[in-house]
Design a protein around this motif. Structure first.
Motif, PDB file in Angstrom:
ATOM      1  N   UNK A  57       0.725  -1.221  -0.094  1.00 39.50           N
ATOM      2  CA  UNK A  57      -0.066   0.082   0.120  1.00 39.50           C
ATOM      3  C   UNK A  57       0.892   1.245   0.070  1.00 39.50           C
ATOM      4  N   UNK A  58       2.017   1.266   0.378  1.00 39.22           N
ATOM      5  CA  UNK A  58       2.914   2.166   0.240  1.00 39.22           C
ATOM      6  C   UNK A  58       2.948   3.318   1.329  1.00 39.22           C
ATOM      7  N   UNK A  59       2.453   3.030   2.408  1.00 40.34           N
ATOM      8  CA  UNK A  59       2.204   3.739   3.547  1.00 40.34           C
ATOM      9  C   UNK A  59       3.353   3.417   4.525  1.00 40.34           C
ATOM     10  N   UNK A  63      -1.571  -1.706  -4.573  1.00 44.39           N
ATOM     11  CA  UNK A  63      -0.522  -1.255  -5.462  1.00 44.39           C
ATOM     12  C   UNK A  63      -0.859  -0.203  -6.124  1.00 44.39           C
ATOM     13  N   UNK A  64      -2.244   0.089  -6.699  1.00 50.93           N
ATOM     14  CA  UNK A  64      -2.405   1.340  -7.632  1.00 50.93           C
ATOM     15  C   UNK A  64      -2.169   2.534  -6.635  1.00 50.93           C
ATOM     16  N   UNK A  65      -2.474   2.528  -5.402  1.00 51.44           N
ATOM     17  CA  UNK A  65      -2.459   3.841  -4.549  1.00 51.44           C
ATOM     18  C   UNK A  65      -0.715   3.916  -4.095  1.00 51.44           C
ATOM     19  N   UNK A  66      -0.309   3.031  -3.993  1.00 46.70           N
ATOM     20  CA  UNK A  66       1.226   2.994  -4.151  1.00 46.70           C
ATOM     21  C   UNK A  66       1.938   3.515  -5.067  1.00 46.70           C
ATOM     22  N   UNK A  67       1.439   3.284  -6.460  1.00 41.62           N
ATOM     23  CA  UNK A  67       2.190   3.603  -7.541  1.00 41.62           C
ATOM     24  C   UNK A  67       1.962   5.077  -8.004  1.00 41.62           C
ATOM     25  N   UNK A  68       0.657   5.250  -7.866  1.00 45.90           N
ATOM     26  CA  UNK A  68      -0.028   6.658  -8.100  1.00 45.90           C
ATOM     27  C   UNK A  68      -1.365   6.919  -7.727  1.00 45.90           C
ATOM     28  N   UNK A 119      -5.001   6.345  -9.213  1.00 44.67           N
ATOM     29  CA  UNK A 119      -6.062   5.549  -8.371  1.00 44.67           C
ATOM     30  C   UNK A 119      -7.368   6.264  -8.283  1.00 44.67           C
ATOM     31  N   UNK A 120      -7.178   7.351  -7.843  1.00 46.43           N
ATOM     32  CA  UNK A 120      -8.542   8.095  -7.490  1.00 46.43           C
ATOM     33  C   UNK A 120      -9.271   8.253  -8.692  1.00 46.43           C
ATOM     34  N   UNK A 121      -8.479   8.596  -9.806  1.00 48.67           N
ATOM     35  CA  UNK A 121      -9.308   8.936 -11.225  1.00 48.67           C
ATOM     36  C   UNK A 121      -9.985   7.620 -11.505  1.00 48.67           C
ATOM     37  N   UNK A 148      -9.551   5.929  -2.084  1.00 47.85           N
ATOM     38  CA  UNK A 148      -8.163   6.205  -1.665  1.00 47.85           C
ATOM     39  C   UNK A 148      -8.405   6.086  -0.188  1.00 47.85           C
ATOM     40  N   UNK A 149      -9.183   7.008   0.385  1.00 49.17           N
ATOM     41  CA  UNK A 149      -9.190   7.272   1.894  1.00 49.17           C
ATOM     42  C   UNK A 149      -9.538   5.715   2.526  1.00 49.17           C
ATOM     43  N   UNK A 150     -10.657   4.973   2.167  1.00 47.92           N
ATOM     44  CA  UNK A 150     -11.055   3.765   2.618  1.00 47.92           C
ATOM     45  C   UNK A 150     -10.059   3.018   2.465  1.00 47.92           C
ATOM     46  N   UNK A 151      -9.328   2.803   1.148  1.00 44.36           N
ATOM     47  CA  UNK A 151      -8.347   1.675   0.872  1.00 44.36           C
ATOM     48  C   UNK A 151      -7.036   1.741   1.770  1.00 44.36           C
ATOM     49  N   UNK A 152      -6.641   3.255   2.016  1.00 47.28           N
ATOM     50  CA  UNK A 152      -5.579   3.471   3.141  1.00 47.28           C
ATOM     51  C   UNK A 152      -6.001   2.886   4.662  1.00 47.28           C
ATOM     52  N   UNK A 153      -7.217   3.267   5.036  1.00 45.32           N
ATOM     53  CA  UNK A 153      -7.555   2.863   6.262  1.00 45.32           C
ATOM     54  C   UNK A 153      -7.653   1.210   6.304  1.00 45.32           C
TER      55      UNK A 153
END
Length: 365
Positions: free
Chosen positions: A69-71, A205-210, A214-216, A221-226
């Motif tokens: 997730x890149x966090x 992976x999509x959020x980690x890369x860009x 990913x939002x587009x 994004x916010x839900x996936x990070x949490x």
């Protein structure tokens, strides 16, 4: 020779039609369950396998958050502590609660704490997010030390592990605790693997890369990070239960300090980010390395190589290894292992094809 190269390329393309990918892990698990308990001694279980299993599971949890997730997080030890002390209190204060339920509930407690301290990830990234996760480390350690209720009013803050029993079967002795830890690690690792190859894993992976891309494309994004923080903290919390209940059998808040968080971070850096196998390879190095260094230092320097020198040498060599991996092999041990295995396989295949190739002199005749 060109004919051999053509055959070799064809063999490489058809390599996927060989043995199924699940066979090697299945054989390894069977070996761990059947052979290791028969041949292993107390030292092997207590000093190597139990800490290896606990740290590997913690590495799997952190790798989901950081590798996939890149966090970035520097508070892994806090979630281990939350899981260990939560399981202890559930087992102590809820009469008749099964051990499995205590472990699941402790993981949920760690997940809830992970969500709370993952909220800054909605606004922060990179270095700033890593610094903000330190709040979890300091807050959890302070709370466990300040409020003696968590340790059942123990003056020292030390807790003793309860009896490990599931459905009437007790996991006694070093071998029993090893089998208990192994079972938990196998189950959660399998679930983690299924997660990272699912749509949720692809979202990570999509959020980690860009994150913007990913939002587009419609990823929340916010839900996936949490969700990444919650799943990661759940797994790390259960790893804390194994560390306290199966390995140490007694633990205090100081045992889950910042050094432990860095240790878990080093495991996924050395083993390989975004790789389940990397967590196990990194943990193996972290566990075996101090023992090997101690034996080697004692052999070469004798009594001069005491515990203080060992600790300092371990930090120096480990730091150098991390720098070398970041420069020479950023993908860690898992990429190095894959490269070596691929070269050995190609060399074996080339040798086999050369033996099958017709003798050129005979062709000339």
């Amino acid at each position: 020779m060109s004919a051999i190269a053509t055959e070799l390329a064809a063999a490489g393309l058809s390599k996927g039609a060989g043995l199924p990918k699940w066979l090697a892990p299945l054989l390894l698990i069977a070996f761990a369950y059947i052979v290791v308990p028969l041949i292993g001694g107390s030292y092997l279980f207590e000093a190597i396998l139990l800490p290896f299993l606990a740290l590997s599971l913690a590495g799997v949890g952190l790798n989901i958050l950081t590798g996939y997730a890149g966090q970035v997080s520097l508070g892994s030890a806090a979630f281990m502590a939350a899981g260990a002390f939560a399981a202890y209190n559930f087992n102590l204060r809820v009469e008749g609660l099964p051990l499995v339920a205590s472990i699941v509930l402790s993981g949920l407690v760690a997940a809830a704490i992970g969500i709370v301290f993952g909220l800054p990830s909605l606004r922060l990234r990179g270095f700033y997010l890593a610094v903000s996760t330190l709040a979890a480390q300091f807050f959890v350690q302070w709370a466990l030390t300040k409020f003696s209720w968590f340790s059942n009013e123990s003056a020292s803050g030390v807790i003793d592990a309860p009896r490990l029993a599931i459905a009437g079967f007790e996991f006694d002795g070093a071998a029993g605790r090893y089998l208990f830890a192994l079972t938990v690690v196998v189950i959660l690792t399998f679930l983690a693997h299924q997660l990272v190859i699912s749509q949720t894993g692809r979202n990570f992976i999509a959020i980690r890369d860009n994150e913007t891309a990913a939002r587009i494309i419609g990823i929340p994004v916010l839900k996936t990070k949490l969700l990444a923080f919650a799943i990661s903290s759940f797994i790390i919390g259960v790893a804390g239960v194994i560390w306290a209940f199966a390995y140490l059998r007694t633990v205090e808040p100081a045992g889950f300090d910042l050094d432990r968080s860095f240790q878990i971070l080093f495991i996924i850096i050395i083993g390989g980010l975004a790789s389940i196998r990397g967590a196990f390879l990194g943990a193996a190095l972290i566990v075996v390395f101090p023992l090997a260094l101690s034996r080697l230092g004692g052999f070469l320097l004798g009594d001069v190589f005491d515990s203080g020198v060992l600790d300092m040498s371990q930090r120096i060599v480990l730091g150098a290894l991390i720098i070398l991996f970041l420069i020479l092999e950023p993908d860690g041990l898992v990429a190095l292992w894959d490269r070596v295995r691929r070269r050995l396989s190609l060399a074996s295949e080339l040798s086999r094809l050369e033996q099958r190739a017709p003798d050129q002199s005979q062709i000339g005749k």
